[in-house]
Design a protein around this motif. Structure first.
Motif, PDB file in Angstrom:
ATOM      1  N   MET A   1       0.845  -1.179   0.000  1.00 42.02           N
ATOM      2  CA  MET A   1       0.000   0.000   0.000  1.00 42.02           C
ATOM      3  C   MET A   1       0.890   1.242   0.000  1.00 42.02           C
ATOM      4  SD  MET A   1      -3.025   0.729   2.583  1.00 42.02           S
ATOM      5  CE  MET A   1      -3.295   2.302   3.270  1.00 42.02           C
ATOM      6  N   PHE A   2       0.657   2.128  -0.922  1.00 42.75           N
ATOM      7  CA  PHE A   2       1.459   3.339  -1.037  1.00 42.75           C
ATOM      8  C   PHE A   2       0.673   4.540  -0.538  1.00 42.75           C
ATOM      9  CE2 PHE A   2       4.862   1.378  -3.108  1.00 42.75           C
ATOM     10  CZ  PHE A   2       4.334   0.407  -3.924  1.00 42.75           C
ATOM     11  N   TYR A   3       1.386   5.501  -0.015  1.00 40.81           N
ATOM     12  CA  TYR A   3       0.771   6.698   0.539  1.00 40.81           C
ATOM     13  C   TYR A   3       1.120   7.886  -0.342  1.00 40.81           C
ATOM     14  CZ  TYR A   3      -0.025   3.741   4.506  1.00 40.81           C
ATOM     15  OH  TYR A   3      -0.442   2.722   5.300  1.00 40.81           O
ATOM     16  N   TYR A   4       0.433   7.998  -1.470  1.00 40.89           N
ATOM     17  CA  TYR A   4       0.719   9.060  -2.415  1.00 40.89           C
ATOM     18  C   TYR A   4       0.036  10.377  -2.062  1.00 40.89           C
ATOM     19  CZ  TYR A   4       2.590   5.453  -5.417  1.00 40.89           C
ATOM     20  OH  TYR A   4       3.327   4.428  -5.935  1.00 40.89           O
ATOM     21  N   ASP A   5      -0.671  10.423  -0.942  1.00 46.03           N
ATOM     22  CA  ASP A   5      -1.378  11.649  -0.613  1.00 46.03           C
ATOM     23  C   ASP A   5      -0.476  12.677   0.064  1.00 46.03           C
ATOM     24  OD1 ASP A   5      -1.227   9.901   1.523  1.00 46.03           O
ATOM     25  OD2 ASP A   5      -3.140  10.500   2.383  1.00 46.03           O
ATOM     26  N   TYR A   6       0.768  12.343   0.295  1.00 47.00           N
ATOM     27  CA  TYR A   6       1.720  13.272   0.898  1.00 47.00           C
ATOM     28  C   TYR A   6       2.494  13.973  -0.214  1.00 47.00           C
ATOM     29  CZ  TYR A   6       0.996  10.613   5.181  1.00 47.00           C
ATOM     30  OH  TYR A   6       0.460   9.996   6.260  1.00 47.00           O
ATOM     31  N   TYR A   7       1.846  14.835  -0.945  1.00 42.18           N
ATOM     32  CA  TYR A   7       2.478  15.498  -2.086  1.00 42.18           C
ATOM     33  C   TYR A   7       2.862  16.919  -1.709  1.00 42.18           C
ATOM     34  CZ  TYR A   7       3.307  17.064  -6.815  1.00 42.18           C
ATOM     35  OH  TYR A   7       3.879  17.551  -7.938  1.00 42.18           O
ATOM     36  N   MET A   8       4.106  17.262  -1.980  1.00 45.49           N
ATOM     37  CA  MET A   8       4.566  18.608  -1.636  1.00 45.49           C
ATOM     38  C   MET A   8       5.848  18.904  -2.400  1.00 45.49           C
ATOM     39  SD  MET A   8       5.296  19.842   2.212  1.00 45.49           S
ATOM     40  CE  MET A   8       5.500  21.528   2.638  1.00 45.49           C
ATOM     41  N   ARG A   9       6.029  20.105  -2.821  1.00 45.05           N
ATOM     42  CA  ARG A   9       7.253  20.568  -3.472  1.00 45.05           C
ATOM     43  C   ARG A   9       7.660  19.694  -4.664  1.00 45.05           C
ATOM     44  NH1 ARG A   9      11.783  21.650   0.815  1.00 45.05           N
ATOM     45  NH2 ARG A   9      12.120  23.720   0.099  1.00 45.05           N
ATOM     46  N   GLY A  10       6.727  19.159  -5.391  1.00 46.85           N
ATOM     47  CA  GLY A  10       7.056  18.444  -6.613  1.00 46.85           C
ATOM     48  C   GLY A  10       7.441  16.995  -6.431  1.00 46.85           C
ATOM     49  N   CYS A  11       7.383  16.470  -5.208  1.00 51.14           N
ATOM     50  CA  CYS A  11       7.707  15.056  -5.030  1.00 51.14           C
ATOM     51  C   CYS A  11       6.691  14.415  -4.100  1.00 51.14           C
ATOM     52  CB  CYS A  11       9.118  14.866  -4.476  1.00 51.14           C
ATOM     53  SG  CYS A  11       9.335  15.410  -2.777  1.00 51.14           S
ATOM     54  N   ASP A  15       5.621   6.608   3.099  1.00 49.66           N
ATOM     55  CA  ASP A  15       5.588   6.192   4.491  1.00 49.66           C
ATOM     56  C   ASP A  15       6.586   5.051   4.691  1.00 49.66           C
ATOM     57  OD1 ASP A  15       4.536   4.524   6.838  1.00 49.66           O
ATOM     58  OD2 ASP A  15       3.336   6.347   6.964  1.00 49.66           O
ATOM     59  N   LEU A  16       7.283   5.072   5.817  1.00 51.10           N
ATOM     60  CA  LEU A  16       8.287   4.047   6.109  1.00 51.10           C
ATOM     61  C   LEU A  16       7.683   2.648   6.172  1.00 51.10           C
ATOM     62  CD1 LEU A  16      10.259   6.059   8.773  1.00 51.10           C
ATOM     63  CD2 LEU A  16      11.180   5.256   6.598  1.00 51.10           C
ATOM     64  N   ALA A  17       6.394   2.560   6.443  1.00 52.20           N
ATOM     65  CA  ALA A  17       5.736   1.252   6.524  1.00 52.20           C
ATOM     66  C   ALA A  17       5.748   0.517   5.185  1.00 52.20           C
ATOM     67  CB  ALA A  17       4.306   1.420   7.025  1.00 52.20           C
ATOM     68  N   THR A  18       6.001   1.227   4.097  1.00 52.88           N
ATOM     69  CA  THR A  18       6.002   0.585   2.777  1.00 52.88           C
ATOM     70  C   THR A  18       7.348  -0.066   2.438  1.00 52.88           C
ATOM     71  OG1 THR A  18       6.661   2.612   1.646  1.00 52.88           O
ATOM     72  CG2 THR A  18       4.294   2.234   1.913  1.00 52.88           C
ATOM     73  N   ILE A  19       8.351   0.113   3.277  1.00 50.55           N
ATOM     74  CA  ILE A  19       9.682  -0.420   2.958  1.00 50.55           C
ATOM     75  C   ILE A  19       9.665  -1.922   2.665  1.00 50.55           C
ATOM     76  CG2 ILE A  19      12.005  -0.847   3.892  1.00 50.55           C
ATOM     77  CD1 ILE A  19      11.920   1.975   5.063  1.00 50.55           C
ATOM     78  N   THR A  21       7.404  -3.846   1.389  1.00 54.92           N
ATOM     79  CA  THR A  21       6.820  -4.055   0.056  1.00 54.92           C
ATOM     80  C   THR A  21       7.796  -3.616  -1.025  1.00 54.92           C
ATOM     81  OG1 THR A  21       4.590  -3.736   0.915  1.00 54.92           O
ATOM     82  CG2 THR A  21       4.893  -3.456  -1.462  1.00 54.92           C
ATOM     83  N   LEU A  22       8.414  -2.473  -0.834  1.00 51.03           N
ATOM     84  CA  LEU A  22       9.372  -1.968  -1.819  1.00 51.03           C
ATOM     85  C   LEU A  22      10.585  -2.890  -1.922  1.00 51.03           C
ATOM     86  CD1 LEU A  22       9.184   1.815  -0.917  1.00 51.03           C
ATOM     87  CD2 LEU A  22       8.180   0.677  -2.911  1.00 51.03           C
TER      88      LEU A  22
END
Length: 110
Positions: A1-11, A15-19, A21-22
């Motif tokens: 599960m990815f947390y793409y809702d943390y968008y700011m300054r072009g990037c 969340d560290l919880a996704t490590i 999975t990545l």
């Protein structure tokens, strides 16, 4: 599960919880901390390219795939991710950096 809702300054922020999975996806995971800090302790699956060298080492980052940056507290990784997003990379910064990850691990022992 990815947390793409943390968008700011072009990037995007990650969340560290996704490590885990990545790591399973063999994502491009880059630790921007110093070589000394990385050698002392690091998260498995990350490669070390210190912040001071990242712009000289871009040839090692495959622009076709997302890249995830980690630093001590999330500030330097945010700068790098934002810069690379502006140049067409799909780049992410981990919220809170390694210090937050280390804190989460320590707290799980109690």
């Amino acid at each position: 599960m990815f947390y793409y809702d943390y968008y700011m300054r072009g990037c995007f922020y990650q969340d560290l919880a996704t490590i885990p999975t990545l790591q399973r996806q063999k994502a491009q995971l880059i630790d921007l901390r110093s070589s000394t800090a990385f050698e002392h302790a690091h998260i498995p699956g990350f490669i070390n390219i210190p912040y001071s060298q990242i712009y000289q080492q871009l040839q090692y980052i495959d622009k076709r795939y997302p890249v995830y940056f980690l630093c001590d507290n999330g500030q330097k990784s945010e700068i790098v991710a934002s810069d690379l997003c502006a140049h067409g990379y799909q780049a992410y910064s981990f919220i809170g950096g390694y210090n937050h990850y280390h804190y989460q691990i320590d707290q799980s022992l109690y």
